[in-house]
Design an enzyme around this catalytic site. Structure first.
Site, PDB file in Angstrom:
ATOM      1  N   GLY A   1      -3.677   3.297   5.670  1.00 46.70           N
ATOM      2  CA  GLY A   1      -2.742   1.936   6.602  1.00 46.70           C
ATOM      3  C   GLY A   1      -4.258   1.011   7.582  1.00 46.70           C
TER       4      GLY A   1
ATOM      5  CD  GLU B   1      -3.111  10.093   2.149  1.00 41.82           C
ATOM      6  OE1 GLU B   1      -3.729  10.555   1.214  1.00 41.82           O
ATOM      7  OE2 GLU B   1      -2.576  10.287   2.690  1.00 41.82           O
TER       8      GLU B   1
ATOM      9  N   GLY C   1      -3.390   2.078   0.161  1.00 43.10           N
ATOM     10  CA  GLY C   1      -2.763   2.099  -0.827  1.00 43.10           C
ATOM     11  C   GLY C   1      -2.549  -0.241  -0.433  1.00 43.10           C
ATOM     12  NE  ARG C   2      -0.282  -2.818   4.892  1.00 40.02           N
ATOM     13  CZ  ARG C   2       1.557  -2.818   4.564  1.00 40.02           C
ATOM     14  NH1 ARG C   2       2.034  -4.376   4.468  1.00 40.02           N
ATOM     15  NH2 ARG C   2       1.876  -1.708   4.987  1.00 40.02           N
TER      16      ARG C   2
ATOM     17  NE  ARG D   1       5.027  -5.300   3.496  1.00 42.80           N
ATOM     18  CZ  ARG D   1       5.017  -6.031   4.513  1.00 42.80           C
ATOM     19  NH1 ARG D   1       4.696  -6.880   4.149  1.00 42.80           N
ATOM     20  NH2 ARG D   1       4.340  -5.376   5.462  1.00 42.80           N
TER      21      ARG D   1
ATOM     22  CE1 TYR E   1       9.601  -1.786   6.643  1.00 39.86           C
ATOM     23  CE2 TYR E   1       8.434  -2.851   4.676  1.00 39.86           C
ATOM     24  CZ  TYR E   1       8.983  -1.838   5.639  1.00 39.86           C
ATOM     25  OH  TYR E   1       8.873  -0.407   4.128  1.00 39.86           O
TER      26      TYR E   1
ATOM     27  CB  CYS F   1      25.466 -12.311  -1.442  1.00 44.17           C
ATOM     28  SG  CYS F   1      25.819 -14.208  -2.453  1.00 44.17           S
ATOM     29  CD  GLU F   2      21.716  -8.490   3.200  1.00 45.56           C
ATOM     30  OE1 GLU F   2      22.386  -7.556   2.728  1.00 45.56           O
ATOM     31  OE2 GLU F   2      21.591  -7.920   4.123  1.00 45.56           O
TER      32      GLU F   2
HETATM   33  N1  LLP Z   1      -1.173   7.398   2.513  1.00 41.69           N
HETATM   34  C1  LLP Z   1       0.422   8.700   3.242  1.00 41.69           C
HETATM   35  C2  LLP Z   1       0.706   9.030   3.217  1.00 41.69           C
HETATM   36  C3  LLP Z   1       1.147   7.126   3.238  1.00 41.69           C
HETATM   37  O1  LLP Z   1       2.844   7.734   3.806  1.00 41.69           O
HETATM   38  C4  LLP Z   1       1.109   5.755   3.467  1.00 41.69           C
HETATM   39  C5  LLP Z   1       1.764   4.505   3.033  1.00 41.69           C
HETATM   40  C6  LLP Z   1      -0.677   5.802   3.031  1.00 41.69           C
HETATM   41  C7  LLP Z   1      -1.116   6.971   2.248  1.00 41.69           C
HETATM   42  C8  LLP Z   1      -0.850   4.559   2.694  1.00 41.69           C
HETATM   43  O2  LLP Z   1      -0.839   3.453   3.695  1.00 41.69           O
HETATM   44  P1  LLP Z   1      -1.497   1.658   3.480  1.00 41.69           P
HETATM   45  O3  LLP Z   1      -2.732   1.873   3.076  1.00 41.69           O
HETATM   46  O4  LLP Z   1      -1.003   1.909   2.245  1.00 41.69           O
HETATM   47  O5  LLP Z   1      -1.152   1.061   4.465  1.00 41.69           O
HETATM   48  N2  LLP Z   1       7.224  -0.001   3.125  1.00 41.69           N
HETATM   49  C9  LLP Z   1       5.742  -1.008   4.300  1.00 41.69           C
HETATM   50  C10 LLP Z   1       5.169   0.285   4.140  1.00 41.69           C
HETATM   51  C11 LLP Z   1       4.845   2.057   4.726  1.00 41.69           C
HETATM   52  C12 LLP Z   1       4.062   2.865   4.060  1.00 41.69           C
HETATM   53  C13 LLP Z   1       4.391   4.314   4.151  1.00 41.69           C
HETATM   54  N3  LLP Z   1       3.752   5.134   3.573  1.00 41.69           N
HETATM   55  C14 LLP Z   1       5.873  -1.961   4.282  1.00 41.69           C
HETATM   56  O6  LLP Z   1       5.589  -2.494   3.296  1.00 41.69           O
HETATM   57  O7  LLP Z   1       4.727  -2.169   5.056  1.00 41.69           O
END
Ligand code: LLP
Length: 418
Positions: free
Chosen positions: A236, A278, A280-281, A317, A321, A348-349
């Protein structure tokens, strides 16, 4: 910006075509190094899991492996991708609120190390399917501590009605689920997992999450004798999309999490051994760029549009969002940005707008527009809407480029049609 990772943008566009996703690999490595260096503690074993949903492909999984990091997956497809990349299956954490029996069976066959169990029914399913497992399956239980992180509604995950995990308010189910896991012959129950949302800027949200997790772990120990050895805080951590965003620097957020965990461990008289996060982003977002070619320019009474050759099919996105992005026009860095444009995609949107308002130099057909910070949840959420082929993905580093995902063709898109 004429370059990404030492590579000329126009040359990349000419070589691979547009739209094109480009990752500055050096930038990803810097972030991985930073997590590796700063998520260290004298008190705990620590681990960083890359949440591969942000961007999953063999090339990124291989980088994650090189940096000794764990991998968070949420589907059979992400397990398969990791396997194709030669990733060590024992270092995988398998998440998801509705893992299918087929996915669980596949994960067990591949000896996936840890299951992050979402609910009681899943624990029962896992118990049944792991009856003949030939290895020890580690399990964490996803709990919902009820922390409200101030982010977009779709990406908040720990409010009381969330579909993810078991709420602290539902203690009966938590206790039963742990009981099921503990009585499985092949399962080792390690502790709790929580994830409170995505694109979080406020460290206090993590502080509150950690306090609640440790207090609950103490409650579990005192009331039921349950020993929580591992706590996974989730991901997150925010990325910087526009100048308005000020994410917490990686070193600071790592220190804050580990300091808070140490304090809470002591305060609650617990013996938690291992802390995991954990992200990701924050690992891939800022390293990623999307290069588009400008097509038509349209002026209406209230707007100047510049149309690009991609859109919501390669970046959902903004439409999903209301996410905001910054962009530059290659070769026009020194021209005054004196016109306000709307950057619109070709789908087309009407909602297919990548940037609602941005000041850019005068645009012409053929200009290359580079959207920044598109490395997370861009390719991974791309679609074939309007039968647009998925763009290619290129990694660049030290003045060299390498293709990591080929551009789709029309043939790919109809290949499975019967
Ligand atoms: N761990 C779990 C259990 C998660 O559900 C997620 C993201 C992460 C880790 C990684 O979160 P991050 O560090 O990436 O924020 N598609 C959306 C984001 C969805 C996130 C879903 N879960 C967007 O484009 O903003």
């Amino acid at each position: 910006m004429a370059e990404i990772g030492g590579m000329n943008i126009r040359a990349l566009a000419a070589k691979y075509g547009t739209p094109l996703y480009v990752y500055d690999e050096g930038r990803i490595c810097d972030i991985l190094n930073s997590y590796r260096e700063h998520f260290q503690s004298d008190t705990f074993e620590t681990g960083v899991l890359y949440a591969s949903k942000a961007f999953s492909c063999k090339a990124i999984v291989k980088l994650i492996a090189e940096y000794g990091m764990y991998l968070d997956v949420v589907s059979g497809g992400e397990i398969y991708t990791a396997k194709q990349a030669g990733y060590d299956m024992s270092k995988i954490f398998f998440h998801g609120n509705n893992k299918t029996p087929e996915e669980i069976t596949y994960a067990l066959k591949e000896h996936v190390g840890t299951f992050v169990v979402d609910n009681l029914q899943e624990a029962e399913l896992l118990k049944e399917l792991s009856e003949n497992a030939d290895y020890t399956v580690h399990a964490l239980l996803r709990v919902n501590p009820g922390v409200e992180a101030h982010t977009h509604n779709y990406i908040v995950t720990a409010h009381v009605d969330s579909k993810f995990g078991i709420s602290f308010l539902n203690e009966e189910e938590i206790v039963k689920t742990i009981e099921v896991l503990k009585t499985c012959p092949h399962i080792a129950f390690d502790g709790f997992h929580a994830h409170i949302g995505s694109q979080i800027f406020d460290r206090n949200a993590f502080g509150e999450e950690i306090r609640k997790l440790f207090e609950y772990a103490k409650h579990m120990k005192d009331t039921y004798g349950t020993d929580i050895k591992t706590i996974n805080i989730g991901g997150g951590f925010a990325a910087r999309y526009t100048a308005a965003d000020a994410p917490i620097p990686t070193d600071e957020v790592c220190r804050f999490i580990l300091d808070t965990c140490r304090e809470e461990n002591e305060k609650n008289g617990l013996n938690v051994h291992r802390i995991l996060i954990e992200p990701g982003r924050s690992i891939v977002a800022e390293a990623g760029y999307t290069i588009y070619t400008a097509g038509g320019i349209k002026t209406t009474p209230n707007r100047h549009y510049v149309f690009v050759d991609g859109g919501m099919s390669d970046n959902i996105r903004p439409a999903l969002y209301q996410a905001e992005y910054d962009a530059v026009v290659d070769g026009k860095e020194n021209e005054p940005a004196n016109t306000e444009y709307t950057v619109a995609g070709k789908c087309c949107e009407s909602g297919d707008i990548l940037i609602q308002k941005i000041s850019l130099p005068d645009m012409q057909r053929g200009d290359l527009i580079v959207l920044k910070t598109t490395g997370a949840y861009g390719y991974s959420m791309a679609s074939h809407y309007n039968k647009l082929p998925l763009p290619a993905v290129v990694f660049v580093k030290d003045g060299t480029d390498r293709l990591v995902i080929r551009r789709e063709t029309f043939e790919h898109m109809t290949a499975l049609e019967v």
